[in-house]
Structures are given as structure tokens and as C-alpha cells.
Design a protein around this motif. Sequence first.
Motif, mmCIF file in Angstrom:
data_model
loop_
_atom_site.group_PDB
_atom_site.id
_atom_site.type_symbol
_atom_site.label_atom_id
_atom_site.label_comp_id
_atom_site.label_asym_id
_atom_site.label_seq_id
_atom_site.Cartn_x
_atom_site.Cartn_y
_atom_site.Cartn_z
ATOM 1 N N HIS A 1 -1.991 7.532 -3.239
ATOM 2 C CA HIS A 1 -1.413 6.467 -4.081
ATOM 3 C C HIS A 1 -1.420 5.134 -3.338
ATOM 4 C CE1 HIS A 1 2.406 6.636 -1.817
ATOM 5 N NE2 HIS A 1 2.633 5.467 -2.370
ATOM 6 N N LEU B 1 8.362 8.404 -4.311
ATOM 7 C CA LEU B 1 7.278 7.477 -3.947
ATOM 8 C C LEU B 1 7.549 6.064 -4.474
ATOM 9 C CD1 LEU B 1 4.170 9.835 -4.379
ATOM 10 C CD2 LEU B 1 5.274 9.124 -2.245
ATOM 11 N N PRO C 1 -4.778 15.388 0.330
ATOM 12 C CA PRO C 1 -4.774 13.912 0.338
ATOM 13 C C PRO C 1 -3.506 13.285 -0.257
ATOM 14 C CG PRO C 1 -6.137 14.714 -1.453
ATOM 15 C CD PRO C 1 -5.568 15.933 -0.784
ATOM 16 N N CYS C 2 -2.390 14.021 -0.278
ATOM 17 C CA CYS C 2 -1.121 13.510 -0.816
ATOM 18 C C CYS C 2 -1.218 13.094 -2.276
ATOM 19 C CB CYS C 2 -0.613 12.297 -0.035
ATOM 20 S SG CYS C 2 -0.327 12.577 1.686
#
Lengths: 280, 185
Positions: free
Chosen positions: A271, A51, A182-183
Motif C-alpha cells: 500500500h 493502516l 508483500p503486505c
Amino acid sequence: MREIHVNQITETIKQLCMDANYYLSEDIKNRFNEYKEKETSKLGKEILDILIENSKIAENEKMPMCQDTGMAVVFLEIGQDVHITGGNLEDAINEGVRQGYTEGYLRKSVVRDPLDRINTKDNTPAIIHYQIVPGDKIKITVAPKGFGSENMSKLKMLKPADGVEGVKRFVLETVKEAGPNPCPPIIVGVGIGGTFEKSAYLAKKALLRKIDKRNENPFYAKLEEELLDEINKLGIGPQGFGGLTTCLGVNIEVFATHIAGLPVAVNINCHATRHKEAII
Amino acid sequence: MQKRITTPLTIEKVEELKAGDSVLLTGYIYTARDAAHKRLVELLEKGEDLPFDIENQIIYYVGPTPAKEGMPIGSAGPTTSYRMDPYTPKLLDKGLKGMIGKGKRSDEVVESMKKNKAIYFAAIGGAAALTAKCVKSSELIAYEDLGAEAIRRLYVEDLPLIVVIDSNGNNYYSIGQEEYKNSLK
């Protein structure tokens, strides 16, 4: 009385739509780095690295960090000494969104009607929140909101007797039920008090605050920290594969409420908690 | 250790994969999300052909951002899979062998995966700019009017995935979280 032409508003919103989608904010990057050190799951650590790398590519290549470039939520704080000239304010805002999403290669994710579901093809209309404030400036915040996390959000009218423990239980239940959807790692906005709709608005507003900045009220600042700690004991971890890093930050906003009520809204974000602001 | 997998899938390839495996996927895959799934299942209900041969193929739940000039695709991370659950068993019965998305699946989907020997992968949600680098070509197959939701055939190279639910119904979300909790004891 200061005059501001609608074209300036359109131009500002266009730029904010693009910047919000390309550039991950520093507070979130810093949290990624902190949690990367603390994460004990090997896969979890790898996902945090991925990420971080993703945000670098997005930034360097001016690409959206996530393909869900969201529904554009626009907050306007309009100074009461401002006179807006040259056209209709709402049209100017939507024109900014239209230009930003078209010229910025952002995804058009809005359907004109929740049941007939025809795409408007330019990501309008925006969700607009106006506030009249003292002064002769306009503060514009664009917060594109993805729906993978929006769909996992919840609102509940608690009883006053449920108190702070009831609030904590509801936040934790909501995050637990959302799980990998929701990741995670996620960011959680909590709105407490007001009326039914006010609590949802507060939860959304909470997501506009930097995650390294605590609520000014020490009681709620402590509650934010406690909730972050307890969420990260759930073990959901990055993407839901197990680990410490389920949540990067919890922000709470509160408002006065009725003697009979304790509304609580939990707005979950991934995020990619995107918000960019400008003052004109 | 990462396993390398190519499309089209076969029952042998599917059975080799276990929940928790890291996979690098190469080959053609098809994109479809909510609106496209609705149309595909409507075709099946009318007894009509699908716009592509779904046998042994993989569907990626993704609605990419528009491609810039000279690029095959824009940002292209996974969307949440549960919204496709009402349609999925019908597609699995028709020969669909793999799905790429993120998040939980319904019990009906897992049962249908076990029955049809299919596999469910997760791509990294939120890593959309990085994922785009693995997409080498993109071709419109159907439903252009759906914009980002149109069906596209993508050629992907070494797309990094994790097996979430294998063809025996083992679920890595449960296994991974259990393992993490046990590691703290």
C-alpha cells in the motif's frame, strides 16, 4: 536554452525523498476507505483501520510510513531546451538522495555490490531513469521502492498465442504466489510489450500513475478493472489473513513489441506505493 | 479476544497460543534480519557463543529507520520472514522460542517449530509508524557496522501481533483464507 543549476535538482530530490516516505497519497487513502466499507472479514477491516491510522501518525509526526524506505528510484523527464549547469547531473541526483535519507531519518537500505553486500550507509546510488522530452523544464519523480514487494515481482516472455488470457493468468499466478509476503493490500503495476527490459520499466512506470486513474486506452482500462476484480476474488485479504481486500489497484502500461514476443512484467507494490513529483 | 503474553517465553506459554490468536506482547525482544542471521549461524557453526542468550527469547525481523532525538526507535514494522528460513532451524535448536515477521515460512522451519515447540507471530506489515509507539527502549547488542541490520534489544509494551503458525504447525494464512472463502458460500 534555459539554465538549471544542479543544486536545484539536489534540493528538489532531497525534499521528494522525505515527502514520499511521510505522506501517503490521497488516491490510496480514498481506496482504503472504500474497501473498508466493502471488506467482510472482521480482522481484515481491523487491519485496514490500522493502516489508515498508521498513515495519519506518519503524516503528523513526519515519520516514514514503513521502515523499508526503499531504494530511491528517480525518474527525470528533461526538456531538450534545458542546459544543466554547476556540475554532474548524476552526482547531483545522488547527493539529493543522500541528504534526503540522512536528514529525513530514512533507512539506508542499499548495499554497494549484490554479492559482497556492504551497506553504502547513505542509500545511494539511486536507480535513475532519464527521458529527453520537448520543453525547457525538468520533471522529477522520486519513487522509493520497498523490497518486500519488489522481491515478489516477476517477468515472463509469453508467446503471442497466449494473448490477453495468458497475461491475466500470469498476473494472477504472481499475486497468488506472493500471498501474504508483500503486505497486502497491494498495488500491481503491469508492463506489457516492448523488449525484456522495457516491460519491466513499463511495470515500474505503471506504479507512478494514481490508482484512481485508468489507462487511456479503453481496452486496457477494462483489463485493469477486470484484473483488480479477479485478484480480489483470490481471498488472500489484508496481510494474507483472508478477505476481499488483496489489491487496491492495477495499473497497466503497454508498448509496441516484436512479432515473436509478448513480454509481461508484474511489479508488485505494497500500500506504501510512494511517489512524489516536482517540475522545475 | 486478545491474549497478553510476556517474555521470556516458556513451553507452557507457547502451547497456550493457537493460530489466529490476537496477542499483545510485553517484554524484551531481539531484532535480527538477513545479515545478522548469517553471522549468528556462522558463530554456531564455529561452536562459539551468540552475542545474547537466545534461550526462550523472541527475534523480531525488523530493520528500523533511525530514531529521531528523544525517541527510542524510528518506524519499525516487520520484514518478510522467508529470507531467514535457511538459518531459523539452527536457532530454534539453540532455544529460540518465538519469531515475529510477516509472510510464509518453509516446511523445514515449520517442522523445526513443532519439534522445538516454538511460535511464529505476524506484526502488521506496513504499520511501521504505529508499531514504533509500542517500543519503549532500544539498546544495541551487536554488529553496529550493519546499521539498520544490527542486533538490538527492544523493550516493547502491548505490541499487537497475530499468531500465524502455532507450535502444532497450524497456519493461520491457510485457515483465515479458507474461512473467508467459506463465508462467501
